[in-house]
Design a protein around this motif. Structure first.
Motif, mmCIF file in Angstrom:
data_model
loop_
_atom_site.group_PDB
_atom_site.id
_atom_site.type_symbol
_atom_site.label_atom_id
_atom_site.label_comp_id
_atom_site.label_asym_id
_atom_site.label_seq_id
_atom_site.Cartn_x
_atom_site.Cartn_y
_atom_site.Cartn_z
ATOM 1 N N MET A 210 0.833 -1.204 0.000
ATOM 2 C CA MET A 210 0.000 0.000 0.000
ATOM 3 C C MET A 210 0.870 1.258 0.000
ATOM 4 S SD MET A 210 -3.020 1.163 0.051
ATOM 5 C CE MET A 210 -4.120 2.371 0.646
ATOM 6 N N ASN A 211 1.968 1.226 0.749
ATOM 7 C CA ASN A 211 2.820 2.404 0.824
ATOM 8 C C ASN A 211 3.409 2.783 -0.537
ATOM 9 O OD1 ASN A 211 4.397 0.122 0.839
ATOM 10 N ND2 ASN A 211 5.638 0.704 2.592
ATOM 11 N N TRP A 212 3.733 1.777 -1.368
ATOM 12 C CA TRP A 212 4.268 2.083 -2.695
ATOM 13 C C TRP A 212 3.192 2.669 -3.611
ATOM 14 C CZ3 TRP A 212 9.090 2.588 -4.313
ATOM 15 C CH2 TRP A 212 10.101 2.057 -3.520
ATOM 16 N N LEU A 213 1.983 2.178 -3.504
ATOM 17 C CA LEU A 213 0.892 2.731 -4.317
ATOM 18 C C LEU A 213 0.622 4.186 -3.942
ATOM 19 C CD1 LEU A 213 -1.574 -0.307 -4.353
ATOM 20 C CD2 LEU A 213 -0.064 0.466 -6.186
ATOM 21 N N VAL A 214 0.630 4.466 -2.648
ATOM 22 C CA VAL A 214 0.435 5.840 -2.183
ATOM 23 C C VAL A 214 1.589 6.721 -2.659
ATOM 24 C CG1 VAL A 214 0.324 7.311 -0.125
ATOM 25 C CG2 VAL A 214 -0.990 5.188 -0.215
ATOM 26 N N LEU A 215 2.809 6.185 -2.618
ATOM 27 C CA LEU A 215 3.963 6.961 -3.070
ATOM 28 C C LEU A 215 3.867 7.287 -4.559
ATOM 29 C CD1 LEU A 215 6.681 8.234 -2.374
ATOM 30 C CD2 LEU A 215 7.741 6.010 -2.848
ATOM 31 N N VAL A 216 3.450 6.324 -5.363
ATOM 32 C CA VAL A 216 3.292 6.572 -6.810
ATOM 33 C C VAL A 216 2.211 7.630 -7.045
ATOM 34 C CG1 VAL A 216 2.542 5.545 -8.994
ATOM 35 C CG2 VAL A 216 4.189 4.338 -7.538
ATOM 36 N N ALA A 217 1.082 7.494 -6.363
ATOM 37 C CA ALA A 217 0.005 8.490 -6.506
ATOM 38 C C ALA A 217 0.498 9.864 -6.058
ATOM 39 C CB ALA A 217 -1.216 8.073 -5.699
ATOM 40 N N SER A 218 1.297 9.889 -5.016
ATOM 41 C CA SER A 218 1.856 11.143 -4.528
ATOM 42 C C SER A 218 2.802 11.766 -5.560
ATOM 43 C CB SER A 218 2.599 10.874 -3.212
ATOM 44 O OG SER A 218 3.173 12.034 -2.699
ATOM 45 N N GLY A 219 3.572 10.921 -6.246
ATOM 46 C CA GLY A 219 4.445 11.408 -7.317
ATOM 47 C C GLY A 219 3.655 11.984 -8.476
ATOM 48 N N LEU B 207 3.471 11.527 0.459
ATOM 49 C CA LEU B 207 4.890 11.339 0.746
ATOM 50 C C LEU B 207 5.115 11.101 2.234
ATOM 51 C CD1 LEU B 207 7.826 11.289 -0.221
ATOM 52 C CD2 LEU B 207 7.850 13.793 0.038
ATOM 53 N N SER B 208 4.426 11.853 3.065
ATOM 54 C CA SER B 208 4.594 11.677 4.512
ATOM 55 C C SER B 208 4.102 10.304 4.963
ATOM 56 C CB SER B 208 3.889 12.795 5.284
ATOM 57 O OG SER B 208 2.487 12.681 5.192
ATOM 58 N N TYR B 209 3.063 9.784 4.320
ATOM 59 C CA TYR B 209 2.579 8.435 4.623
ATOM 60 C C TYR B 209 3.632 7.399 4.231
ATOM 61 C CZ TYR B 209 -0.224 4.179 4.348
ATOM 62 O OH TYR B 209 -0.685 2.901 4.503
ATOM 63 N N ALA B 210 4.208 7.575 3.053
ATOM 64 C CA ALA B 210 5.167 6.602 2.537
ATOM 65 C C ALA B 210 6.430 6.532 3.381
ATOM 66 C CB ALA B 210 5.504 6.918 1.084
ATOM 67 N N VAL B 211 6.909 7.675 3.883
ATOM 68 C CA VAL B 211 8.154 7.655 4.651
ATOM 69 C C VAL B 211 7.981 7.066 6.044
ATOM 70 C CG1 VAL B 211 9.218 9.529 3.342
ATOM 71 C CG2 VAL B 211 7.992 10.051 5.449
ATOM 72 N N LYS B 212 6.754 6.740 6.419
ATOM 73 C CA LYS B 212 6.556 6.025 7.683
ATOM 74 C C LYS B 212 7.114 4.614 7.601
ATOM 75 C CE LYS B 212 2.364 8.412 9.204
ATOM 76 N NZ LYS B 212 0.930 8.234 9.486
ATOM 77 N N THR B 213 7.091 4.024 6.400
ATOM 78 C CA THR B 213 7.534 2.637 6.255
ATOM 79 C C THR B 213 8.683 2.464 5.267
ATOM 80 O OG1 THR B 213 5.826 2.267 4.586
ATOM 81 C CG2 THR B 213 5.279 1.696 6.867
ATOM 82 N N LEU B 214 8.899 3.406 4.393
ATOM 83 C CA LEU B 214 9.990 3.325 3.422
ATOM 84 C C LEU B 214 11.124 4.249 3.852
ATOM 85 C CD1 LEU B 214 7.934 3.582 0.108
ATOM 86 C CD2 LEU B 214 8.893 1.520 1.132
ATOM 87 N N THR C 176 13.468 7.245 3.852
ATOM 88 C CA THR C 176 13.176 8.594 3.356
ATOM 89 C C THR C 176 13.869 8.883 2.027
ATOM 90 O OG1 THR C 176 12.863 9.381 5.610
ATOM 91 C CG2 THR C 176 13.273 11.059 3.927
ATOM 92 N N GLY C 177 15.138 8.521 1.907
ATOM 93 C CA GLY C 177 15.868 8.790 0.666
ATOM 94 C C GLY C 177 15.265 8.083 -0.527
ATOM 95 N N THR C 178 14.890 6.836 -0.342
ATOM 96 C CA THR C 178 14.268 6.066 -1.429
ATOM 97 C C THR C 178 12.918 6.659 -1.796
ATOM 98 O OG1 THR C 178 15.382 4.038 -0.732
ATOM 99 C CG2 THR C 178 13.408 3.790 -2.093
ATOM 100 N N ALA C 179 12.102 6.937 -0.786
ATOM 101 C CA ALA C 179 10.769 7.495 -1.045
ATOM 102 C C ALA C 179 10.887 8.844 -1.757
ATOM 103 C CB ALA C 179 9.992 7.645 0.257
ATOM 104 N N TYR C 180 11.800 9.673 -1.299
ATOM 105 C CA TYR C 180 11.953 10.998 -1.906
ATOM 106 C C TYR C 180 12.435 10.881 -3.352
ATOM 107 C CZ TYR C 180 13.305 15.818 -2.643
ATOM 108 O OH TYR C 180 13.432 17.075 -3.152
ATOM 109 N N ALA C 181 13.404 10.001 -3.607
ATOM 110 C CA ALA C 181 13.916 9.833 -4.969
ATOM 111 C C ALA C 181 12.828 9.328 -5.909
ATOM 112 C CB ALA C 181 15.101 8.869 -4.959
ATOM 113 N N VAL C 182 12.023 8.389 -5.450
ATOM 114 C CA VAL C 182 10.927 7.871 -6.268
ATOM 115 C C VAL C 182 9.900 8.956 -6.519
ATOM 116 C CG1 VAL C 182 8.996 6.229 -6.278
ATOM 117 C CG2 VAL C 182 11.289 5.471 -5.604
ATOM 118 N N TRP C 183 9.530 9.690 -5.473
ATOM 119 C CA TRP C 183 8.544 10.779 -5.572
ATOM 120 C C TRP C 183 8.998 11.832 -6.578
ATOM 121 C CZ3 TRP C 183 8.932 15.920 -3.495
ATOM 122 C CH2 TRP C 183 7.716 16.605 -3.384
ATOM 123 N N VAL C 184 10.241 12.269 -6.444
ATOM 124 C CA VAL C 184 10.774 13.290 -7.356
ATOM 125 C C VAL C 184 10.886 12.739 -8.773
ATOM 126 C CG1 VAL C 184 12.838 14.635 -7.921
ATOM 127 C CG2 VAL C 184 11.996 14.601 -5.588
#
Length: 108
Positions: free
Chosen positions: A1-10, A46-53, A55-63
């Motif tokens: 779920m966290n990856w799906l939210v991260l993609v939607a956030s991107g 993004l804030s949801y995703a960094v709870k479990t991923l 931060t650097g990975t989540a931010y790089a994917v988001w950007v």
């Protein structure tokens, strides 16, 4: 779920970036509202995703997602030049985002 939210956030990052340009310095109400809503949704995701991923990975994917979609939108609409080198570089960026997901060890 966290990856799906991260993609939607991107995706929302791309939406707010495009709306920011269309708002012309916040002088157009419609794009300004779209910018504000997409910005909030993007940051919440993004804030949801960094709870479990990490931060650097989540931010790089988001950007990466946001940047790639924003450039593709520009090329499709003709506001940015489209060329094979640019297309290949964006494909490389998308490949790097996918690679980060693959090496993360997290399930989708």
């Amino acid at each position: 779920m966290n990856w799906l939210v991260l993609v939607a956030s991107g995706v929302m990052e791309s939406v707010w970036a495009i709306a920011l340009g269309k708002s012309e310095g916040f002088s157009h109400l419609g794009p300004t509202i779209v910018f504000a809503v997409a910005l909030v949704l993007s940051m919440l995701g993004l804030s949801y995703a960094v709870k479990t991923l990490p931060t650097g990975t989540a931010y790089a994917v988001w950007v990466g997602i946001g940047a790639a979609l924003t450039v593709v939108y520009g090329m499709v609409t003709g506001t940015e030049p489209a060329s094979w080198p640019r297309i290949l570089l964006i494909a490389g960026l998308i490949g790097c985002v996918i690679g980060l997901k693959l090496v993360s060890g997290e399930e989708a």
